[in-house]
Design a protein around this motif. Structure first.
Motif, PDB file in Angstrom:
ATOM      1  N   ARG A  89     -54.107  58.917 -65.980  1.00  0.00           N
ATOM      2  CA  ARG A  89     -52.918  58.401 -65.369  1.00  0.00           C
ATOM      3  C   ARG A  89     -52.252  59.494 -64.493  1.00  0.00           C
ATOM      4  O   ARG A  89     -51.747  60.520 -65.259  1.00  0.00           O
ATOM      5  N   VAL A  90     -51.627  58.974 -63.490  1.00  0.00           N
ATOM      6  CA  VAL A  90     -51.087  59.902 -62.766  1.00  0.00           C
ATOM      7  C   VAL A  90     -49.735  59.249 -62.131  1.00  0.00           C
ATOM      8  O   VAL A  90     -49.918  58.154 -61.429  1.00  0.00           O
ATOM      9  N   LEU A  91     -48.353  59.908 -62.345  1.00  0.00           N
ATOM     10  CA  LEU A  91     -47.290  59.171 -61.762  1.00  0.00           C
ATOM     11  C   LEU A  91     -46.630  60.021 -60.967  1.00  0.00           C
ATOM     12  O   LEU A  91     -46.705  61.417 -60.989  1.00  0.00           O
ATOM     13  N   MET A  92     -46.002  59.537 -59.543  1.00  0.00           N
ATOM     14  CA  MET A  92     -45.272  60.188 -58.838  1.00  0.00           C
ATOM     15  C   MET A  92     -43.879  59.926 -59.229  1.00  0.00           C
ATOM     16  O   MET A  92     -43.267  58.760 -59.466  1.00  0.00           O
ATOM     17  N   PHE A  93     -42.980  60.747 -59.262  1.00  0.00           N
ATOM     18  CA  PHE A  93     -41.638  60.833 -59.708  1.00  0.00           C
ATOM     19  C   PHE A  93     -40.618  61.463 -58.698  1.00  0.00           C
ATOM     20  O   PHE A  93     -40.872  62.689 -58.254  1.00  0.00           O
ATOM     21  N   HIS A  94     -39.660  60.787 -58.432  1.00  0.00           N
ATOM     22  CA  HIS A  94     -38.468  61.555 -57.310  1.00  0.00           C
ATOM     23  C   HIS A  94     -37.426  62.163 -58.104  1.00  0.00           C
ATOM     24  O   HIS A  94     -36.819  61.623 -58.689  1.00  0.00           O
ATOM     25  N   LYS A  95     -37.722  63.534 -58.363  1.00  0.00           N
ATOM     26  CA  LYS A  95     -36.777  64.359 -59.241  1.00  0.00           C
ATOM     27  C   LYS A  95     -35.580  64.445 -58.481  1.00  0.00           C
ATOM     28  O   LYS A  95     -35.270  65.003 -57.308  1.00  0.00           O
ATOM     29  N   PRO A  96     -34.441  64.158 -59.075  1.00  0.00           N
ATOM     30  CA  PRO A  96     -33.073  64.355 -58.988  1.00  0.00           C
ATOM     31  C   PRO A  96     -32.670  65.581 -59.025  1.00  0.00           C
ATOM     32  O   PRO A  96     -33.025  66.483 -59.845  1.00  0.00           O
ATOM     33  N   ALA A  97     -31.578  66.237 -58.410  1.00  0.00           N
ATOM     34  CA  ALA A  97     -31.019  67.671 -58.975  1.00  0.00           C
ATOM     35  C   ALA A  97     -30.344  67.446 -60.199  1.00  0.00           C
ATOM     36  O   ALA A  97     -29.604  66.374 -60.640  1.00  0.00           O
ATOM     37  N   GLY A  98     -30.399  68.464 -61.019  1.00  0.00           N
ATOM     38  CA  GLY A  98     -29.750  68.545 -62.467  1.00  0.00           C
ATOM     39  C   GLY A  98     -30.821  68.763 -63.496  1.00  0.00           C
ATOM     40  O   GLY A  98     -30.840  69.726 -64.213  1.00  0.00           O
ATOM     41  N   PRO A  99     -31.542  67.818 -63.848  1.00  0.00           N
ATOM     42  CA  PRO A  99     -32.473  68.174 -64.962  1.00  0.00           C
ATOM     43  C   PRO A  99     -33.406  69.037 -64.804  1.00  0.00           C
ATOM     44  O   PRO A  99     -33.909  69.576 -63.780  1.00  0.00           O
ATOM     45  N   VAL A 100     -33.909  69.559 -65.900  1.00  0.00           N
ATOM     46  CA  VAL A 100     -34.987  70.767 -65.823  1.00  0.00           C
ATOM     47  C   VAL A 100     -36.375  70.289 -66.283  1.00  0.00           C
ATOM     48  O   VAL A 100     -36.498  69.113 -66.804  1.00  0.00           O
ATOM     49  N   VAL A 101     -37.427  71.084 -65.857  1.00  0.00           N
ATOM     50  CA  VAL A 101     -38.596  70.621 -65.958  1.00  0.00           C
ATOM     51  C   VAL A 101     -39.365  71.501 -67.329  1.00  0.00           C
ATOM     52  O   VAL A 101     -40.026  72.383 -67.282  1.00  0.00           O
ATOM     53  N   HIS A 102     -38.466  71.208 -68.369  1.00  0.00           N
ATOM     54  CA  HIS A 102     -38.736  71.703 -69.663  1.00  0.00           C
ATOM     55  C   HIS A 102     -38.526  70.776 -70.770  1.00  0.00           C
ATOM     56  O   HIS A 102     -38.252  69.479 -70.749  1.00  0.00           O
ATOM     57  N   GLY A 103     -38.917  71.027 -72.011  1.00  0.00           N
ATOM     58  CA  GLY A 103     -38.915  69.999 -73.047  1.00  0.00           C
ATOM     59  C   GLY A 103     -37.542  69.827 -73.453  1.00  0.00           C
ATOM     60  O   GLY A 103     -37.072  68.649 -74.371  1.00  0.00           O
ATOM     61  N   SER A 104     -36.674  70.850 -73.359  1.00  0.00           N
ATOM     62  CA  SER A 104     -35.161  70.717 -73.590  1.00  0.00           C
ATOM     63  C   SER A 104     -34.401  71.451 -72.806  1.00  0.00           C
ATOM     64  O   SER A 104     -34.847  72.277 -71.879  1.00  0.00           O
ATOM     65  N   PRO A 106     -30.804  73.435 -72.822  1.00  0.00           N
ATOM     66  CA  PRO A 106     -29.643  74.128 -73.381  1.00  0.00           C
ATOM     67  C   PRO A 106     -28.246  73.891 -72.795  1.00  0.00           C
ATOM     68  O   PRO A 106     -27.209  73.887 -73.661  1.00  0.00           O
ATOM     69  N   GLU A 107     -28.232  73.523 -71.587  1.00  0.00           N
ATOM     70  CA  GLU A 107     -27.019  73.149 -70.750  1.00  0.00           C
ATOM     71  C   GLU A 107     -26.692  71.920 -70.963  1.00  0.00           C
ATOM     72  O   GLU A 107     -25.562  71.465 -70.509  1.00  0.00           O
ATOM     73  N   GLY A 108     -27.559  70.973 -71.553  1.00  0.00           N
ATOM     74  CA  GLY A 108     -27.118  69.765 -71.706  1.00  0.00           C
ATOM     75  C   GLY A 108     -27.114  68.693 -70.536  1.00  0.00           C
ATOM     76  O   GLY A 108     -26.961  67.416 -70.605  1.00  0.00           O
ATOM     77  N   VAL A 109     -27.642  68.992 -69.423  1.00  0.00           N
ATOM     78  CA  VAL A 109     -27.959  68.217 -68.377  1.00  0.00           C
ATOM     79  C   VAL A 109     -28.879  67.259 -68.549  1.00  0.00           C
ATOM     80  O   VAL A 109     -28.945  65.929 -68.267  1.00  0.00           O
ATOM     81  N   GLY A 110     -30.081  67.568 -69.137  1.00  0.00           N
ATOM     82  CA  GLY A 110     -31.145  66.747 -69.463  1.00  0.00           C
ATOM     83  C   GLY A 110     -32.480  67.082 -69.023  1.00  0.00           C
ATOM     84  O   GLY A 110     -32.345  68.291 -67.923  1.00  0.00           O
ATOM     85  N   THR A 111     -33.519  66.640 -69.164  1.00  0.00           N
ATOM     86  CA  THR A 111     -34.939  67.019 -68.810  1.00  0.00           C
ATOM     87  C   THR A 111     -35.519  65.837 -67.889  1.00  0.00           C
ATOM     88  O   THR A 111     -35.055  64.895 -67.963  1.00  0.00           O
ATOM     89  N   VAL A 112     -36.436  66.228 -67.161  1.00  0.00           N
ATOM     90  CA  VAL A 112     -37.211  65.454 -66.349  1.00  0.00           C
ATOM     91  C   VAL A 112     -37.850  64.332 -67.135  1.00  0.00           C
ATOM     92  O   VAL A 112     -38.152  63.264 -66.719  1.00  0.00           O
TER      93      VAL A 112
END
Length: 266
Positions: A89-104, A106-112
Motif C-alpha cells: 500500500r502506498v500513500l501520497m501525502f502533502h507535507k506542510p512546513a513544520g513537522p519532521v520526517v523522524h520518529g520524534s 525534540p522541538e515539539g512541533v511534531g512528526t509527519v
C-alpha cells in the motif's frame, strides 16, 4: 558480518528458534514487523501486545517480538485470527512546513507520522507506515508512505535514479548561466552532482529536477550558484505529481505505483 558488529535482535531470535519454517512463497519475517506490515498493529503497539502475552503464533503464546513468522503462520491477537499476508500500500501525502520526517521531534512541533495518522481512517491506522525518503522540516510537498520496505529501498537507492521535481523561491534572480551550471552538474563538498533539469518559473523561482537525493541537495546546489533557497516545495516524484491539498492524503492505485515509480507492488 564485520568484526565487532552487533547481531540484529531479529536474527538472534531466529537463530535461537532455529529459524522460521519455510513458507509457500519462500518469504519470512519477524512477528512485530509482520503485524505492522499487514495492518494489524503498528510496530510499537505490536511489540507491547506481544510482550503482554496477547499474541499467539501457531497455537501458543509468543512473547518475543522478533520471533520468525511467515505468511502461512496462524496468528491470533486478543483471541482474533489475523492474516499476515498483505498487499503493498502506498500513500501520497502533502507535507506542510513544520513537522519532521523522524520518529520524534525534540522541538515539539511534531512528526509527519503524527500528522498522517491524524487524518487516516481507522482501517489504515494499524499499519506501520514508512516514509519513502525525507523532506526537511521547512520543505513542503509530496511525501510518499508505504507499508512495504522494498519500496523504501527502491525509492531511496542511488541506483534507481528516481526523479524528484522541486520548486524553489530563491534570493536574487538566477540567470541562464546559473541555470546551466545546475544542468551540467556542480562540485559539492560530498562530490559532483548528477546533471539536473533546471528552468526559471519567475524572476526568483527555479524549478529543479534531480535524479539523486543527497542531504539538503537542492539547497546546497542553489547556494553554490549564488541563490540561497528561501522556500522549497517538492511537487513530483517519478511520474507522480502532487494532487492533494496541504495536510491531505490519498492512496495510490497499483498502476500508479508501477508506472509512476517503476516499482512492482505485491
Amino acid at each position: 558480518m564485520a568484526r565487532g558488529q552487533k547481531t540484529p535482535r531479529w536474527l538472534e531470535a531466529a537463530r535461537r528458534r532455529g529459524g522460521a519454517a519455510p513458507s509457500p512463497d519462500g518469504r519470512s519475517d519477524w512477528l512485530a514487523r509482520a503485524l505492522g506490515r499487514a495492518g494489524v498493529l503498528p510496530r510499537a503497539d505490536a511489540e507491547a501486545a506481544i510482550r503482554e502475552g496477547r499474541v499467539e503464533v501457531d497455537g501458543r503464546v509468543e512473547r518475543e517480538p522478533f520471533a520468525p513468522v511467515h505468511s502461512g503462520s496462524q496468528v491470533k491477537v486478543d483471541g482474533r485470527a489475523r492474516v499476515l499476508a498483505t498487499a503493498s500500500r502506498v500513500l501520497m501525502f502533502h507535507k506542510p512546513a513544520g513537522p519532521v520526517v523522524h520518529g520524534s521531534d525534540p522541538e515539539g512541533v511534531g512528526t509527519v507520522f503524527e500528522r498522517l495518522r491524524a487524518v487516516l481512517p481507522e482501517d489504515l491506522l494499524g499499519y506501520e507506515w514508512f516514509a519513502v525518503g525525507r523532506l526537511d522540516r521547512d520543505t513542503t510537498g509530496l511525501l510518499l508512505f508505504t507499508n512495504d520496505e522494498r519500496l523504501v529501498r527502491h525509492g531511496t537507492s542511488p541506483q534507481t535514479h528516481l526523479s524528484k521535481r522541486y520548486v524553489a523561491r530563491v534570493v536574487g534572480h538566477p540567470g541562464e548561466a546559473a541555470l546551466q551550471r545546475l544542468r551540467d552538474g556542480l562540485e559539492l563538498e560530498d562530490g559532483p552532482t548528477r546533471p539536473a533539469q533546471a528552468r526559471s518559473r519567475a524572476l526568483d523561482v527555479v524549478e529543479l529536477t534531480l535524479t539523486e537525493g543527497r542531504h539538503h541537495q537542492v539547497k546546497r546546489m542553489l547556494a553554490a550558484v549564488g541563490h540561497p533557497v528561501l522556500a522549497l516545495h517538492r511537487e513530483a516524484v517519478g511520474g507522480l505529481s502532487l494532487d492533494v491539498p496541504e495536510g491531505a492524503w490519498r492512496e495510490l492505485r497499483s498502476e500508479e505505483v508501477r508506472e509512476g515509480l517503476g516499482f512492482l507492488p505485491v
